[in-house]
Motif scaffolding. Structure first.
Motif, PDB file in Angstrom:
ATOM      1  N   ARG A  27      11.088  -4.479  18.218  1.00  0.00           N
ATOM      2  CA  ARG A  27      10.050  -5.455  18.555  1.00  0.00           C
ATOM      3  C   ARG A  27      10.435  -6.843  18.061  1.00  0.00           C
ATOM      4  N   PHE A  28      10.928  -6.922  16.830  1.00  0.00           N
ATOM      5  CA  PHE A  28      11.340  -8.203  16.270  1.00  0.00           C
ATOM      6  C   PHE A  28      12.474  -8.810  17.103  1.00  0.00           C
ATOM      7  N   GLY A  29      13.460  -7.987  17.466  1.00  0.00           N
ATOM      8  CA  GLY A  29      14.583  -8.477  18.266  1.00  0.00           C
ATOM      9  C   GLY A  29      14.161  -8.961  19.642  1.00  0.00           C
ATOM     10  N   LEU A  30      13.291  -8.199  20.300  1.00  0.00           N
ATOM     11  CA  LEU A  30      12.822  -8.606  21.620  1.00  0.00           C
ATOM     12  C   LEU A  30      11.997  -9.887  21.552  1.00  0.00           C
ATOM     13  N   LYS A  31      11.161 -10.004  20.519  1.00  0.00           N
ATOM     14  CA  LYS A  31      10.361 -11.216  20.371  1.00  0.00           C
ATOM     15  C   LYS A  31      11.242 -12.429  20.061  1.00  0.00           C
ATOM     16  N   GLN A  32      12.272 -12.225  19.236  1.00  0.00           N
ATOM     17  CA  GLN A  32      13.183 -13.337  18.940  1.00  0.00           C
ATOM     18  C   GLN A  32      13.934 -13.766  20.206  1.00  0.00           C
ATOM     19  N   SER A  33      14.313 -12.800  21.025  1.00  0.00           N
ATOM     20  CA  SER A  33      14.983 -13.131  22.297  1.00  0.00           C
ATOM     21  C   SER A  33      14.053 -13.915  23.214  1.00  0.00           C
ATOM     22  N   ALA A  34      12.803 -13.483  23.289  1.00  0.00           N
ATOM     23  CA  ALA A  34      11.825 -14.195  24.120  1.00  0.00           C
ATOM     24  C   ALA A  34      11.592 -15.609  23.586  1.00  0.00           C
ATOM     25  N   LEU A  50       2.132 -14.322  25.990  1.00  0.00           N
ATOM     26  CA  LEU A  50       1.872 -13.294  26.989  1.00  0.00           C
ATOM     27  C   LEU A  50       3.021 -12.283  27.028  1.00  0.00           C
ATOM     28  N   ILE A  51       4.237 -12.766  26.986  1.00  0.00           N
ATOM     29  CA  ILE A  51       5.397 -11.870  26.966  1.00  0.00           C
ATOM     30  C   ILE A  51       5.396 -11.045  25.682  1.00  0.00           C
ATOM     31  N   PHE A  52       4.962 -11.637  24.559  1.00  0.00           N
ATOM     32  CA  PHE A  52       4.853 -10.879  23.309  1.00  0.00           C
ATOM     33  C   PHE A  52       3.919  -9.680  23.478  1.00  0.00           C
ATOM     34  N   LYS A  53       2.819  -9.852  24.203  1.00  0.00           N
ATOM     35  CA  LYS A  53       1.890  -8.749  24.441  1.00  0.00           C
ATOM     36  C   LYS A  53       2.572  -7.638  25.243  1.00  0.00           C
ATOM     37  N   TYR A  54       3.342  -8.026  26.251  1.00  0.00           N
ATOM     38  CA  TYR A  54       4.064  -7.032  27.043  1.00  0.00           C
ATOM     39  C   TYR A  54       5.084  -6.286  26.185  1.00  0.00           C
ATOM     40  N   ASN A  56       4.864  -5.765  22.932  1.00  0.00           N
ATOM     41  CA  ASN A  56       4.116  -4.850  22.059  1.00  0.00           C
ATOM     42  C   ASN A  56       3.725  -3.567  22.790  1.00  0.00           C
ATOM     43  N   VAL A  57       3.282  -3.675  24.021  1.00  0.00           N
ATOM     44  CA  VAL A  57       2.895  -2.493  24.793  1.00  0.00           C
ATOM     45  C   VAL A  57       4.115  -1.594  25.038  1.00  0.00           C
ATOM     46  N   LEU A  58       5.236  -2.186  25.420  1.00  0.00           N
ATOM     47  CA  LEU A  58       6.452  -1.409  25.683  1.00  0.00           C
ATOM     48  C   LEU A  58       6.925  -0.683  24.433  1.00  0.00           C
ATOM     49  N   VAL A  59       7.010  -1.388  23.312  1.00  0.00           N
ATOM     50  CA  VAL A  59       7.485  -0.782  22.068  1.00  0.00           C
ATOM     51  C   VAL A  59       6.509   0.292  21.594  1.00  0.00           C
ATOM     52  N   SER A  60       5.220   0.051  21.721  1.00  0.00           N
ATOM     53  CA  SER A  60       4.233   1.066  21.331  1.00  0.00           C
ATOM     54  C   SER A  60       4.371   2.331  22.165  1.00  0.00           C
ATOM     55  N   PHE A  61       4.580   2.164  23.468  1.00  0.00           N
ATOM     56  CA  PHE A  61       4.755   3.323  24.347  1.00  0.00           C
ATOM     57  C   PHE A  61       5.984   4.129  23.929  1.00  0.00           C
ATOM     58  N   ILE A  62       7.085   3.459  23.670  1.00  0.00           N
ATOM     59  CA  ILE A  62       8.317   4.146  23.244  1.00  0.00           C
ATOM     60  C   ILE A  62       8.097   4.851  21.910  1.00  0.00           C
ATOM     61  N   ALA A  63       7.407   4.181  20.965  1.00  0.00           N
ATOM     62  CA  ALA A  63       7.157   4.766  19.648  1.00  0.00           C
ATOM     63  C   ALA A  63       6.287   6.016  19.752  1.00  0.00           C
ATOM     64  N   ILE A  64       5.225   5.946  20.536  1.00  0.00           N
ATOM     65  CA  ILE A  64       4.340   7.107  20.693  1.00  0.00           C
ATOM     66  C   ILE A  64       5.095   8.281  21.289  1.00  0.00           C
ATOM     67  N   PHE A  65       5.876   8.014  22.325  1.00  0.00           N
ATOM     68  CA  PHE A  65       6.665   9.072  22.962  1.00  0.00           C
ATOM     69  C   PHE A  65       7.628   9.700  21.954  1.00  0.00           C
ATOM     70  N   SER A  66       8.317   8.863  21.176  1.00  0.00           N
ATOM     71  CA  SER A  66       9.280   9.368  20.188  1.00  0.00           C
ATOM     72  C   SER A  66       8.591  10.175  19.099  1.00  0.00           C
ATOM     73  N   LEU A  67       7.470   9.674  18.598  1.00  0.00           N
ATOM     74  CA  LEU A  67       6.767  10.383  17.527  1.00  0.00           C
ATOM     75  C   LEU A  67       6.214  11.724  17.991  1.00  0.00           C
TER      76      LEU A  67
END
Length: 181
Positions: A27-34, A50-54, A56-67
């Motif tokens: 998340r930190f890396g993607l936000k820094q890139s944005a 707005l891109i930060f919100k997107y 967050n949703v993407l990283v949360s989805f990946i985290a939930i799936f992994s957990l």
């Protein structure tokens, strides 16, 4: 008591910690890139948020799936759950497909958009030709101000489908208007 729980679920706890830390770094890396892209292209901070919100949703989805996988939910069960959820969401969103189209267009416009807030543009549309200054770029639409002072909201997806000409860069600055970049 706590020690027995830790020893019983030692692998899951370790992998959960790894996934959480990994997702935080991702998340930190993607936000820094944005942020870097926004700074390079001099984009409005509201668009970057707005891109930060997107992100967050993407990283949360990946985290939930992994957990869920780490804690013992079978892949087969996950596929049934996610396919059912996505089927319901897909049916619900089919009725509002233009919203998804506008959000997708907004993301595309964030990363690859030759016009900035304050530029005067001409939209070449045979039914509704429009010359206006870009006042704001939102998630779903552009806010355009005509020479007559009329505020026009123009959907992002239509904007990407039409031919557009740049008439003047920073037209708002020339008119002495205050713009927030």
């Amino acid at each position: 008591m706590i020690e027995t729980i830790f020893y019983e679920f030692e692998n899951q706890i370790i992998w959960t910690t790894i996934v959480v830390l990994g997702m935080l770094f991702l998340r930190f890396g993607l936000k820094q890139s944005a942020k870097r892209i926004a700074r390079r292209d001099e984009l409005n901070f509201a668009r970057t948020r707005l891109i930060f919100k997107y992100i967050n949703v993407l990283v949360s989805f990946i985290a939930i799936f992994s957990l869920l996988l780490i804690w013992g939910v079978e892949v087969r069960e996950l596929t049934v759950i996610f396919s059912s959820v996505f089927a319901v969401i897909g049916i619900g969103l089919f009725a509002v497909w233009s919203i998804l189209s506008n959000i997708t267009s907004g993301v595309i416009m964030f990363f690859n958009f030759p016009y900035k807030i304050g530029d005067k543009i001409q939209i070449h549309d045979k039914d509704f030709p429009l010359a206006a200054i870009i006042e704001d770029i939102k998630a779903f639409q552009l806010h355009l101000r005509t020479d007559e002072g009329e505020l026009v909201t123009y959907p992002n997806n239509l904007f990407l489908q039409k031919s557009v000409s740049l008439l003047k860069k920073d037209a708002m600055l020339e008119r002495g208007e205050n713009i927030d970049r």
